[in-house]
Design a protein around this motif. Sequence first.
Motif, PDB file in Angstrom:
ATOM      1  N   ILE A 147       0.819  -1.211   0.000  1.00  0.00           N
ATOM      2  CA  ILE A 147       0.000   0.000   0.000  1.00  0.00           C
ATOM      3  C   ILE A 147       0.850   1.258   0.000  1.00  0.00           C
ATOM      4  CG2 ILE A 147      -1.707   1.327   1.325  1.00  0.00           C
ATOM      5  CD1 ILE A 147      -2.798  -1.327   2.363  1.00  0.00           C
ATOM      6  N   LEU A 148       1.948   1.250   0.778  1.00  0.00           N
ATOM      7  CA  LEU A 148       2.682   2.484   1.039  1.00  0.00           C
ATOM      8  C   LEU A 148       3.999   2.617   0.298  1.00  0.00           C
ATOM      9  CD1 LEU A 148       2.088   2.600   4.907  1.00  0.00           C
ATOM     10  CD2 LEU A 148       0.921   3.942   3.163  1.00  0.00           C
ATOM     11  N   GLN A 149       4.432   1.608  -0.438  1.00  0.00           N
ATOM     12  CA  GLN A 149       5.686   1.751  -1.165  1.00  0.00           C
ATOM     13  C   GLN A 149       5.525   2.739  -2.322  1.00  0.00           C
ATOM     14  OE1 GLN A 149       6.895  -1.911  -2.965  1.00  0.00           O
ATOM     15  NE2 GLN A 149       4.861  -2.400  -3.712  1.00  0.00           N
ATOM     16  N   ASN A 150       6.636   3.056  -2.969  1.00  0.00           N
ATOM     17  CA  ASN A 150       6.625   4.092  -4.021  1.00  0.00           C
ATOM     18  C   ASN A 150       5.579   3.829  -5.094  1.00  0.00           C
ATOM     19  OD1 ASN A 150       8.755   4.918  -2.510  1.00  0.00           O
ATOM     20  ND2 ASN A 150      10.254   4.955  -4.159  1.00  0.00           N
ATOM     21  N   THR A 151       5.470   2.587  -5.524  1.00  0.00           N
ATOM     22  CA  THR A 151       4.504   2.232  -6.575  1.00  0.00           C
ATOM     23  C   THR A 151       3.261   1.574  -5.990  1.00  0.00           C
ATOM     24  OG1 THR A 151       5.645   0.117  -6.890  1.00  0.00           O
ATOM     25  CG2 THR A 151       6.325   1.957  -8.289  1.00  0.00           C
ATOM     26  N   GLY A 152       2.987   1.840  -4.717  1.00  0.00           N
ATOM     27  CA  GLY A 152       1.872   1.204  -4.030  1.00  0.00           C
ATOM     28  C   GLY A 152       0.533   1.849  -4.328  1.00  0.00           C
ATOM     29  N   TYR A 153      -0.494   1.289  -3.703  1.00  0.00           N
ATOM     30  CA  TYR A 153      -1.862   1.738  -3.950  1.00  0.00           C
ATOM     31  C   TYR A 153      -2.099   3.167  -3.454  1.00  0.00           C
ATOM     32  CZ  TYR A 153      -2.661  -3.216  -4.824  1.00  0.00           C
ATOM     33  OH  TYR A 153      -2.598  -4.485  -5.331  1.00  0.00           O
ATOM     34  N   PHE A 154      -1.467   3.541  -2.357  1.00  0.00           N
ATOM     35  CA  PHE A 154      -1.690   4.875  -1.805  1.00  0.00           C
ATOM     36  C   PHE A 154      -1.164   5.948  -2.747  1.00  0.00           C
ATOM     37  CE2 PHE A 154      -0.570   8.302   1.345  1.00  0.00           C
ATOM     38  CZ  PHE A 154      -1.874   8.646   1.628  1.00  0.00           C
ATOM     39  N   ASN A 155       0.050   5.762  -3.243  1.00  0.00           N
ATOM     40  CA  ASN A 155       0.601   6.713  -4.203  1.00  0.00           C
ATOM     41  C   ASN A 155      -0.213   6.746  -5.489  1.00  0.00           C
ATOM     42  OD1 ASN A 155       2.748   8.116  -3.060  1.00  0.00           O
ATOM     43  ND2 ASN A 155       4.191   6.452  -3.408  1.00  0.00           N
ATOM     44  N   SER A 156      -0.679   5.587  -5.931  1.00  0.00           N
ATOM     45  CA  SER A 156      -1.487   5.537  -7.143  1.00  0.00           C
ATOM     46  C   SER A 156      -2.790   6.301  -6.959  1.00  0.00           C
ATOM     47  CB  SER A 156      -1.785   4.080  -7.517  1.00  0.00           C
ATOM     48  OG  SER A 156      -0.586   3.374  -7.770  1.00  0.00           O
ATOM     49  N   LEU A 157      -3.384   6.178  -5.773  1.00  0.00           N
ATOM     50  CA  LEU A 157      -4.622   6.902  -5.491  1.00  0.00           C
ATOM     51  C   LEU A 157      -4.382   8.405  -5.469  1.00  0.00           C
ATOM     52  CD1 LEU A 157      -7.609   6.970  -4.633  1.00  0.00           C
ATOM     53  CD2 LEU A 157      -6.831   6.702  -2.261  1.00  0.00           C
ATOM     54  N   LEU A 158      -3.335   8.830  -4.761  1.00  0.00           N
ATOM     55  CA  LEU A 158      -3.029  10.262  -4.696  1.00  0.00           C
ATOM     56  C   LEU A 158      -2.708  10.826  -6.079  1.00  0.00           C
ATOM     57  CD1 LEU A 158      -0.864  10.494  -1.446  1.00  0.00           C
ATOM     58  CD2 LEU A 158      -3.294  11.002  -1.719  1.00  0.00           C
ATOM     59  N   PHE A 159      -1.980  10.053  -6.879  1.00  0.00           N
ATOM     60  CA  PHE A 159      -1.639  10.505  -8.221  1.00  0.00           C
ATOM     61  C   PHE A 159      -2.884  10.593  -9.099  1.00  0.00           C
ATOM     62  CE2 PHE A 159      -0.294   9.730 -12.610  1.00  0.00           C
ATOM     63  CZ  PHE A 159       0.654  10.739 -12.763  1.00  0.00           C
ATOM     64  N   GLY A 160      -3.776   9.612  -8.943  1.00  0.00           N
ATOM     65  CA  GLY A 160      -5.010   9.625  -9.726  1.00  0.00           C
ATOM     66  C   GLY A 160      -5.911  10.796  -9.382  1.00  0.00           C
ATOM     67  N   LEU A 161      -5.881  11.204  -8.099  1.00  0.00           N
ATOM     68  CA  LEU A 161      -6.698  12.341  -7.666  1.00  0.00           C
ATOM     69  C   LEU A 161      -6.029  13.683  -7.943  1.00  0.00           C
ATOM     70  CD1 LEU A 161      -7.972  10.958  -4.231  1.00  0.00           C
ATOM     71  CD2 LEU A 161      -9.251  11.118  -6.379  1.00  0.00           C
ATOM     72  N   GLY A 162      -4.792  13.643  -8.411  1.00  0.00           N
ATOM     73  CA  GLY A 162      -4.080  14.879  -8.707  1.00  0.00           C
ATOM     74  C   GLY A 162      -3.459  15.541  -7.500  1.00  0.00           C
ATOM     75  N   VAL A 163      -3.382  14.817  -6.386  1.00  0.00           N
ATOM     76  CA  VAL A 163      -2.800  15.393  -5.165  1.00  0.00           C
ATOM     77  C   VAL A 163      -1.294  15.500  -5.291  1.00  0.00           C
ATOM     78  CG1 VAL A 163      -2.545  15.099  -2.669  1.00  0.00           C
ATOM     79  CG2 VAL A 163      -4.704  14.508  -3.782  1.00  0.00           C
ATOM     80  N   ILE A 164      -0.657  14.522  -5.926  1.00  0.00           N
ATOM     81  CA  ILE A 164       0.785  14.541  -6.142  1.00  0.00           C
ATOM     82  C   ILE A 164       1.054  14.405  -7.635  1.00  0.00           C
ATOM     83  CG2 ILE A 164       1.349  13.585  -3.871  1.00  0.00           C
ATOM     84  CD1 ILE A 164       1.623  10.848  -5.153  1.00  0.00           C
ATOM     85  N   ASP A 165       2.173  14.946  -8.079  1.00  0.00           N
ATOM     86  CA  ASP A 165       2.509  14.878  -9.498  1.00  0.00           C
ATOM     87  C   ASP A 165       3.560  13.813  -9.807  1.00  0.00           C
ATOM     88  OD1 ASP A 165       4.557  16.087  -8.198  1.00  0.00           O
ATOM     89  OD2 ASP A 165       4.651  17.883  -9.469  1.00  0.00           O
ATOM     90  N   ARG A 166       4.096  13.166  -8.761  1.00  0.00           N
ATOM     91  CA  ARG A 166       5.050  12.071  -8.951  1.00  0.00           C
ATOM     92  C   ARG A 166       5.013  11.188  -7.710  1.00  0.00           C
ATOM     93  NH1 ARG A 166       9.880  13.107  -6.229  1.00  0.00           N
ATOM     94  NH2 ARG A 166      10.090  15.214  -5.391  1.00  0.00           N
ATOM     95  N   GLN A 167       5.592  10.027  -7.824  1.00  0.00           N
ATOM     96  CA  GLN A 167       5.578   9.084  -6.707  1.00  0.00           C
ATOM     97  C   GLN A 167       6.324   9.652  -5.507  1.00  0.00           C
ATOM     98  OE1 GLN A 167       7.340   5.622  -8.414  1.00  0.00           O
ATOM     99  NE2 GLN A 167       5.463   4.929  -9.411  1.00  0.00           N
ATOM    100  N   ALA A 168       5.708   9.512  -4.334  1.00  0.00           N
ATOM    101  CA  ALA A 168       6.316  10.002  -3.099  1.00  0.00           C
ATOM    102  C   ALA A 168       6.874   8.816  -2.308  1.00  0.00           C
ATOM    103  CB  ALA A 168       5.292  10.750  -2.263  1.00  0.00           C
TER     104      ALA A 168
END
Length: 283
Positions: free
Chosen positions: A117-138
């Motif tokens: 869930i929390l790794q760089n390519t995990g579900y959380f980053n994917s969700l944030l990226f999909g919502l436009g909250v982040i512009d790259r993997q955190a």
Amino acid sequence: MTQNRPWIPYLLILPSIVFLALLFVMPLAQTIWLAVSDDGVPSLANMQRMASDINFTRSVQNTFLLTIAVVPVQVAIALAMGTIVSKIGRGRETILWIWTIPLGISDLAAGLVWLSILQNTGYFNSLLFGLGVIDRQASWLSYQTPVALFIAIAIAEIWRGTAIVMIIIVAGLNQVPKEFKEAAEIFGAGPWTRFWKITLPLIRPALQSALILRTVLAFEVFAVVYALGGRNFPVLVGEAYNWQSQNQNYGVAAAYAVMIMMVSLAATLIYLKAIKVDPERLP
């Protein structure tokens, strides 16, 4: 019958005594001896080497901080969950089954779930990226983000270990007589007053047991931390594992184990002293 044969009760408990001696007392004595000896001679060299370990201070701080952060939150959540369950009629068993699912997952498996869930390519980053909250993997689990790593481990531990606290508290809530609550309602006591004045004092034995068990387990946390943070978040059990498996130094590893045991015993004594249980006042 037993009056003529007073040795029968001792014979019946003999297997348990032998079992405890072989699988608990002897390994405990061997571990303590490894910690306080060097080449078969009593010595504090292992303790000194443990204290001078580069990760010793950080592992102590991380273990205590994680325990302080996780245990109160788990108890609060378990109290809320237990109170909700106690008020539910139909479907209670189903809800309890769902809430206790984390108990059926091993510590390492739980850590790997949260890693996905929390790794760089995990579900959380994917969700944030999909919502436009982040512009790259955190990166949440790096040594460069210690606060995020700590929060991630704390959340994973809370998710994994709250169920066992809830089960103990639910067992305590089931022992509270309904007559006490009904009498309090008749005299006009509100829900908050009933909880603080009636429910909480009567479940004190269960709360004491839950706190002792969960605190001891928190001091022994390892697999979840290792899966999420590796060596970036050292804890006491992790350092004991590293000294034994990687450094092949069983004396220092035993010193860590003895320290964990002493801290756990101290925490248990504090809980027994702070949360006194009077058997005469129990229902």
